[in-house]
Motif scaffolding. Structure first.
Motif, PDB file in Angstrom:
ATOM      1  N   TYR A   3       0.837  -1.195   0.000  1.00 59.56           N
ATOM      2  CA  TYR A   3       0.000   0.000   0.000  1.00 59.56           C
ATOM      3  C   TYR A   3       0.877   1.252   0.000  1.00 59.56           C
ATOM      4  O   TYR A   3       1.972   1.256   0.564  1.00 59.56           O
ATOM      5  N   GLN A   4       0.356   2.308  -0.627  1.00 61.58           N
ATOM      6  CA  GLN A   4       1.061   3.587  -0.668  1.00 61.58           C
ATOM      7  C   GLN A   4       0.165   4.664  -0.069  1.00 61.58           C
ATOM      8  O   GLN A   4      -1.021   4.763  -0.418  1.00 61.58           O
ATOM      9  N   ALA A   5       0.730   5.455   0.825  1.00 64.63           N
ATOM     10  CA  ALA A   5      -0.010   6.552   1.447  1.00 64.63           C
ATOM     11  C   ALA A   5      -0.159   7.695   0.450  1.00 64.63           C
ATOM     12  O   ALA A   5       0.702   7.921  -0.398  1.00 64.63           O
ATOM     13  N   TYR A   6      -1.286   8.403   0.554  1.00 57.52           N
ATOM     14  CA  TYR A   6      -1.505   9.591  -0.265  1.00 57.52           C
ATOM     15  C   TYR A   6      -2.331  10.594   0.533  1.00 57.52           C
ATOM     16  O   TYR A   6      -3.045  10.224   1.465  1.00 57.52           O
ATOM     17  N   GLY A   7      -2.215  11.828   0.163  1.00 56.59           N
ATOM     18  CA  GLY A   7      -2.976  12.885   0.820  1.00 56.59           C
ATOM     19  C   GLY A   7      -2.429  13.222   2.194  1.00 56.59           C
ATOM     20  O   GLY A   7      -1.506  12.580   2.695  1.00 56.59           O
ATOM     21  N   GLU A  62      -2.300  13.902   6.358  1.00 58.38           N
ATOM     22  CA  GLU A  62      -2.710  13.209   7.580  1.00 58.38           C
ATOM     23  C   GLU A  62      -4.017  13.843   8.069  1.00 58.38           C
ATOM     24  O   GLU A  62      -4.223  15.043   7.927  1.00 58.38           O
ATOM     25  N   PHE A  63      -4.900  13.026   8.648  1.00 60.37           N
ATOM     26  CA  PHE A  63      -6.157  13.529   9.186  1.00 60.37           C
ATOM     27  C   PHE A  63      -6.496  12.753  10.456  1.00 60.37           C
ATOM     28  O   PHE A  63      -5.932  11.689  10.710  1.00 60.37           O
ATOM     29  N   GLU A  64      -7.386  13.312  11.241  1.00 61.32           N
ATOM     30  CA  GLU A  64      -7.794  12.645  12.472  1.00 61.32           C
ATOM     31  C   GLU A  64      -9.120  11.930  12.291  1.00 61.32           C
ATOM     32  O   GLU A  64     -10.035  12.437  11.645  1.00 61.32           O
ATOM     33  N   ASP A  65      -9.205  10.742  12.853  1.00 57.55           N
ATOM     34  CA  ASP A  65     -10.446   9.984  12.918  1.00 57.55           C
ATOM     35  C   ASP A  65     -10.535   9.440  14.338  1.00 57.55           C
ATOM     36  O   ASP A  65      -9.607   8.752  14.788  1.00 57.55           O
ATOM     37  N   ALA A  66     -11.593   9.770  15.037  1.00 58.67           N
ATOM     38  CA  ALA A  66     -11.773   9.357  16.437  1.00 58.67           C
ATOM     39  C   ALA A  66     -10.591   9.802  17.301  1.00 58.67           C
ATOM     40  O   ALA A  66     -10.168   9.086  18.202  1.00 58.67           O
ATOM     41  N   GLY A  67     -10.018  10.967  16.969  1.00 63.99           N
ATOM     42  CA  GLY A  67      -8.904  11.503  17.743  1.00 63.99           C
ATOM     43  C   GLY A  67      -7.565  10.841  17.476  1.00 63.99           C
ATOM     44  O   GLY A  67      -6.601  11.081  18.190  1.00 63.99           O
ATOM     45  N   ILE A  68      -7.482  10.002  16.443  1.00 59.90           N
ATOM     46  CA  ILE A  68      -6.260   9.265  16.120  1.00 59.90           C
ATOM     47  C   ILE A  68      -5.798   9.687  14.722  1.00 59.90           C
ATOM     48  O   ILE A  68      -6.600   9.699  13.787  1.00 59.90           O
ATOM     49  N   PRO A  69      -4.503  10.025  14.554  1.00 57.09           N
ATOM     50  CA  PRO A  69      -4.034  10.415  13.226  1.00 57.09           C
ATOM     51  C   PRO A  69      -4.041   9.247  12.241  1.00 57.09           C
ATOM     52  O   PRO A  69      -3.669   8.128  12.593  1.00 57.09           O
ATOM     53  N   HIS A  70      -4.483   9.528  11.026  1.00 58.37           N
ATOM     54  CA  HIS A  70      -4.609   8.534   9.957  1.00 58.37           C
ATOM     55  C   HIS A  70      -4.038   9.080   8.657  1.00 58.37           C
ATOM     56  O   HIS A  70      -3.877  10.291   8.492  1.00 58.37           O
ATOM     57  N   ARG A  71      -3.781   8.172   7.725  1.00 60.20           N
ATOM     58  CA  ARG A  71      -3.457   8.511   6.329  1.00 60.20           C
ATOM     59  C   ARG A  71      -4.261   7.599   5.431  1.00 60.20           C
ATOM     60  O   ARG A  71      -4.492   6.440   5.756  1.00 60.20           O
ATOM     61  N   ALA A  72      -4.671   8.140   4.282  1.00 57.16           N
ATOM     62  CA  ALA A  72      -5.314   7.320   3.257  1.00 57.16           C
ATOM     63  C   ALA A  72      -4.227   6.514   2.563  1.00 57.16           C
ATOM     64  O   ALA A  72      -3.110   7.002   2.349  1.00 57.16           O
ATOM     65  N   MET A  73      -4.558   5.273   2.191  1.00 54.87           N
ATOM     66  CA  MET A  73      -3.603   4.409   1.503  1.00 54.87           C
ATOM     67  C   MET A  73      -4.330   3.647   0.397  1.00 54.87           C
ATOM     68  O   MET A  73      -5.543   3.427   0.476  1.00 54.87           O
ATOM     69  N   ARG A  74      -3.562   3.243  -0.613  1.00 50.88           N
ATOM     70  CA  ARG A  74      -4.133   2.504  -1.742  1.00 50.88           C
ATOM     71  C   ARG A  74      -3.151   1.451  -2.225  1.00 50.88           C
ATOM     72  O   ARG A  74      -1.943   1.650  -2.214  1.00 50.88           O
ATOM     73  N   ARG A  75      -3.707   0.322  -2.687  1.00 51.24           N
ATOM     74  CA  ARG A  75      -2.924  -0.722  -3.364  1.00 51.24           C
ATOM     75  C   ARG A  75      -3.679  -1.127  -4.614  1.00 51.24           C
ATOM     76  O   ARG A  75      -4.859  -1.478  -4.562  1.00 51.24           O
TER      77      ARG A  75
END
Length: 63
Positions: A42-46, A48-61
């Motif tokens: 998977y490769q991260a794109y975009g 960083e954002f928070e979801d439920a107070g936890i940092p996330h990144r969108a990823m795609r494969r």
């Protein structure tokens, strides 16, 4: 952790997605788990954002 269960689950979902004719899988990964998904292709794109107070990144494969 460390037993390959998570990777097996992801691969199973990818197989189901491919059978449905999908060409890629997108997910939102907690930033501390980026390495796990990167090892699975998977490769991260975009930004960083928070979801439920936890940092996330969108990823795609691409399948």
């Amino acid at each position: 952790r460390g037993l390959g269960v998570g990777a097996a689950l992801v691969r199973g979902l990818e197989g189901a997605a491919a059978q449905l004719g999908l060409r890629a899988v997108d997910l939102h990964a907690q930033t501390h788990a980026l390495g796990f998904y990167e090892r699975l292709g998977y490769q991260a794109y975009g930004p960083e954002f928070e979801d439920a107070g936890i940092p996330h990144r969108a990823m795609r494969r691409v399948l």
